[in-house]
Structures are given as C-alpha cells and as structure tokens.
Design a protein around this motif. Structure first.
Motif, mmCIF file in Angstrom:
data_model
loop_
_atom_site.group_PDB
_atom_site.id
_atom_site.type_symbol
_atom_site.label_atom_id
_atom_site.label_comp_id
_atom_site.label_asym_id
_atom_site.label_seq_id
_atom_site.Cartn_x
_atom_site.Cartn_y
_atom_site.Cartn_z
ATOM 1 N N LEU A 143 -4.712 16.689 32.120
ATOM 2 C CA LEU A 143 -5.691 17.444 31.352
ATOM 3 C C LEU A 143 -4.961 17.964 30.120
ATOM 4 C CD1 LEU A 143 -8.660 18.375 31.448
ATOM 5 C CD2 LEU A 143 -7.830 20.548 32.392
ATOM 6 N N VAL A 144 -5.402 17.510 28.960
ATOM 7 C CA VAL A 144 -4.714 17.803 27.698
ATOM 8 C C VAL A 144 -5.562 18.772 26.883
ATOM 9 C CG1 VAL A 144 -3.801 16.806 25.567
ATOM 10 C CG2 VAL A 144 -3.577 15.557 27.731
ATOM 11 N N GLU A 145 -4.909 19.799 26.361
ATOM 12 C CA GLU A 145 -5.625 20.823 25.602
ATOM 13 C C GLU A 145 -4.897 21.127 24.300
ATOM 14 O OE1 GLU A 145 -6.845 24.226 27.858
ATOM 15 O OE2 GLU A 145 -7.155 23.073 29.708
ATOM 16 N N GLY A 146 -5.494 22.041 23.535
ATOM 17 C CA GLY A 146 -4.925 22.418 22.243
ATOM 18 C C GLY A 146 -5.062 21.281 21.250
ATOM 19 N N LEU A 147 -3.986 21.018 20.518
ATOM 20 C CA LEU A 147 -3.945 19.891 19.579
ATOM 21 C C LEU A 147 -3.246 18.689 20.200
ATOM 22 C CD1 LEU A 147 -3.067 21.771 16.251
ATOM 23 C CD2 LEU A 147 -5.326 21.086 17.098
ATOM 24 N N GLY A 148 -3.198 18.658 21.522
ATOM 25 C CA GLY A 148 -2.546 17.575 22.245
ATOM 26 C C GLY A 148 -1.220 17.964 22.849
ATOM 27 N N GLU A 149 -0.796 19.217 22.597
ATOM 28 C CA GLU A 149 0.533 19.649 23.034
ATOM 29 C C GLU A 149 0.537 20.301 24.419
ATOM 30 O OE1 GLU A 149 -1.151 23.424 21.341
ATOM 31 O OE2 GLU A 149 -1.375 21.265 21.028
ATOM 32 N N LYS A 150 -0.623 20.737 24.898
ATOM 33 C CA LYS A 150 -0.709 21.408 26.204
ATOM 34 C C LYS A 150 -1.116 20.368 27.250
ATOM 35 C CE LYS A 150 -2.200 25.693 23.941
ATOM 36 N NZ LYS A 150 -3.320 26.657 23.797
ATOM 37 N N ILE A 151 -0.182 20.031 28.112
ATOM 38 C CA ILE A 151 -0.378 18.914 29.039
ATOM 39 C C ILE A 151 -0.234 19.402 30.473
ATOM 40 C CG2 ILE A 151 0.507 16.657 29.757
ATOM 41 C CD1 ILE A 151 1.517 16.303 26.865
ATOM 42 N N ARG A 152 -1.302 19.230 31.239
ATOM 43 C CA ARG A 152 -1.279 19.619 32.652
ATOM 44 C C ARG A 152 -1.414 18.357 33.498
ATOM 45 N NH1 ARG A 152 -6.123 23.676 32.941
ATOM 46 N NH2 ARG A 152 -5.667 23.506 35.165
#
Length: 286
Positions: A143-152
């Motif tokens: 699950l990717v958030e922000g501008l692509g930098e937050k990766i779960r």
C-alpha cells in the motif's frame, strides 16, 4: 564487468487520488503490485570521464531525456559513481501507466546499491519518479501513499497472473491530474476519506486471496482517461466473460490489466485481445 538487470513493472490494483497540495502535487493511496518485466538493462562502468555516461537504447523509442540520467544525477549527489555505459532494451510504450521507465530507473538503483554502495532514500527518490521507490524496493505488493515514498508492504498474492493490454493511444499524467481536479471542482468526482481508501484496498486484497472475483478495480483516473474511449469498457466486459478475478486501468493509463488464476483463461484472453485493432501490444506476466 557488466551486469544485466530485468526491469520490474507494476499495476495499481487500487488508485485513489487525494486533494491537490499547495505545491500543486497530489498524494495518493494505491495498492501497488510488482512483477518482473521484460525490459533488460545492462550496465558496465568505464574510466573515460571525457565521454561520461553512455546510453544505447534498442526497441521502443524514448522521447526526451531518459529517466536513467535523472536517476544518475540523484544517485551522484549521494555516492561516488563512475561513468557508466548502459544498454537498455525497451519493450513497453511510454505513457502506459505500468511504470516501465521507473522500472528502468529501479533496475539502475539495484545496480548502484550492489556495486557502488548507494543507500536508497525513499523520501527523496520519489523526486526521480513516484513509482521508483516501490519498484526499487523489496516488496512485491504494498500500500503506497504520499508521493510514492510511503510504502507499507503486504503479504504477496500467489498463483495469479496478469494480462496487460496496450492501446494505440498514450496518456498524459499531468493532464489526467488536471482532469481529476476539474471533475472535483464540478462536483462530479468524490474525494474519499483516507481511511475509506485503505479499507477499500484491504477488502480487495482479501477477496483476491480467497480466489473471489473482485471485478473492476477502483481508479480515480478511469473517468478522465476513458472519456471518448469506450474500448476500455469492451475490454473490461471481455475480462468478466473470460473469468478474470480483477481488471482495470493501471496508473493514469493508457494500459489496462486483467488478473487471472487460470493460465488457460489468460492465454485465451490474450488471443482475443490480439484480434482487436485498437490493442497494439499484449503482455502476459506470471
């Protein structure tokens, strides 16, 4: 000594676009799924600094500056890297939404990490390309958030294969974002709460893990990109008839995808798509 890397690609099982930030960018909440692609990048250092970096591209034409040079500038701000000779085999069309160019940059990052001691920093690496941090990382599903930098990272989906179709038209990502803004200003596209976006993604994953049909995948770009393109919905109807578990638009397009748990079904679907005059390329990935 040279080294060859196969560039990864991705599809977005879900893609929700959040509101526009003051700097003009949009954050996302998206379920990214990665597989090994078919584009190869061969890299060899050389000692002639007068020549600098050399890139030879075969296959599909790349217009403008190749993302590999942008990635090298980012990397050289953080590590000592010699001039490189690179040979890239391009198989995927630009503007397709599967992160092919970002996958090339990710392959370069893998080389630099292994051979030049480069440390990957997701926060700043997203400036090279929003898909690069995920594609250069270890997770196959996240699950990717922000501008692509937050990766779960998520537990990988096993036993499923993709069919990707490439229409003859390309998508302009910037224009697609503007289209989302226009629809929202007109009250025609809702902005979902972030928790609802995450719950939506979790529910889709659960259904796919159970082998259940999840249907058309949610993507805020679809309404923008499909305007005047009824072919997308003909493809989605074909996916449903063919027994696909999921189907949809990848990224901001223009490529569409189908997910199968049966090899024969996916092969039959590829044969059907190859008869369509608006589909110029199909790729099946396990």
């Amino acid at each position: 000594m040279d080294a060859t890397y196969i560039s990864p690609v991705k599809i977005n099982l879900t893609l929700r676009v959040l509101s526009r930030r003051p700097d003009g960018y949009h954050e996302i909440i998206s379920l990214f799924w990665k597989k090994k692609g078919i584009e190869g990048l061969t890299i060899q250092p050389h000692d002639n600094e007068n020549i600098g970096d050399v890139l030879d591209v075969s296959g599909m034409k790349v217009n403008g500056e190749n993302i590999l040079f942008k990635a090298l500038r980012w990397a050289r701000d953080r590590s000592l890297i010699p001039p490189l000779r690179m040979c890239l085999t391009k198989e995927f069309l630009a503007g397709s939404g599967i992160g092919a160019g970002s996958g090339n940059a990710a392959a370069l990052m893998m080389y630099l990490k292994a051979h030049c001691g480069l440390e990957i920093e997701n926060d700043s690496l997203s400036s090279v390309g929003a898909d690069v941090p995920f594609l250069a990382g270890d997770a196959d599903l996240a699950l990717v958030e922000g501008l692509g930098e937050k990766i779960r990272p998520q537990v990988p989906l096993k036993g499923l294969r993709w069919v990707i179709g490439f229409p003859y038209w390309r998508s302009d990502t910037s224009a697609a974002y503007r289209g989302i803004d226009d629809l929202r200003e007109a009250g025609k596209l809702p902005l979902l709460p972030e928790d609802q976006c995450r719950t939506e993604a979790t529910g889709i994953l659960r259904r796919l893990r159970n082998g259940e049909t999840a249907g058309l995948m949610p993507n805020d770009f679809l309404e923008v990109v499909s305007k005047g393109r009824p072919e997308y919905f003909r493809a989605f109807e074909a996916a449903e008839r063919s027994g696909a578990l999921a189907w949809g638009l990848s990224g901001s397009g223009s490529a569409f995808f189908m997910v199968f748990n049966d090899a024969e079904m996916s092969r039959r679907t590829v044969s059907l798509l190859e008869r369509e005059d608006w589909v110029i390329k199909t790729t099946e990935l396990e």
